[in-house]
Scaffold this motif. Structure first.
Motif: not given
Length: 256
Positions: A114-127, A134-148
């Motif tokens: 909705a904000f036109g975002v295609r690349r986002a920073l992912l912050i999560s408490p997961y392993s 989750i990053q792979e799931f996001r690719v299917m939704q048209g979004i790249e999430e980086v978790h460096p």
């Protein structure tokens, strides 16, 4: 449905009700005409695999059963890990019920788009393994999430990471967001995944609002995104005075 009509919504957790204290801030998001029921799938003395691996049918049956027993207008499912391990599960629930279904992964994706975002920073408490899923799931939704950089070290134990997440102060969470923002390039938004990472903490300004001001980007979090998503699907847009750009600006759902 108009904004004056009363709606009854459900937030369907897995675990015991005693673990739901952080939902006080979530409840505060909703307008007076929206009744929020918080319920759990677990029965007395019952424990589940936290990701429902091999138990997707049980999760489906419990959720659909609750919907059929209650007069809800929409439901919210905080199922980031479960949906990552069982990608088709939420869609199966949507096909089985006649009311809007918002899930944490789907709602945050809709908010980012909705904000036109295609690349986002992912912050999560997961392993790290789950974050990659989750990053792979996001690719299917048209979004790249980086978790460096792992927010909680490199623990492969989901429960240990979540236990650490709930102990964070608002200042801890703010610093985590700033470090992540400074550690990556070309992101268009920050995404907090998981309700226990709660950027609605903070007074007078929430962590979410502070990060949006200081980073100049929209910040999307699981619970506010589900609130926005389910009310939008019900045709009940609301603009809040606080809670970040998603709730204040209330962008329309992205076109399909």
């Amino acid at each position: 449905m108009t904004s004056k009509q009363r709606v009854r919504l459900a937030f369907i957790q897995i675990g015991p009700r005693s673990s739901l204290g952080y939902l006080d801030r979530f409840r505060a998001l909703f307008p007076e005409e929206a009744v929020l029921d918080v319920t759990t799938l677990a029965q007395e003395g019952e424990t589940f695999n936290p990701f429902f691996q091999g138990q997707a049918d049980l999760y489906f049956e419990r959720v659909v059963g609750l919907v059929r027993k209650n007069n809800w207008d929409g439901i919210m499912l905080p199922v980031g890990p479960i949906q990552a391990y069982n990608p088709g599960l939420v869609d199966q629930i949507r096909e089985a019920v006649t009311i809007p279904v918002a899930s944490s992964l789907d709602s945050t994706a809709e908010a980012l788009l909705a904000f036109g975002v295609r690349r986002a920073l992912l912050i999560s408490p997961y392993s790290e393994d789950l974050n990659r899923m989750i990053q792979e799931f996001r690719v299917m939704q048209g979004i790249e999430e980086v978790h460096p950089t792992p927010a909680f070290g490199r623990s492969a134990v989901h429960s240990e990471n979540v236990a650490m997440a709930v102990k964070l102060s608002s200042e801890d969470l703010y610093e985590m967001g700033i470090r992540g923002f400074r550690g990556v390039e070309d992101i268009q938004a920050i995404h907090f995944q998981g309700g226990r990472l709660d950027p609605l903490m903070g007074d007078p300004k929430t962590v979410l609002e502070r990060l949006e001001t200081d980073c100049g980007l929209p910040v999307v979090a699981s619970n506010p995104a589900m609130a926005w998503h389910v009310l939008s699907m019900l045709g009940q847009p609301h603009s809040f005075v606080r809670g970040g750009r998603l709730l204040v600006e209330w962008p329309p759902l992205p076109a399909r």
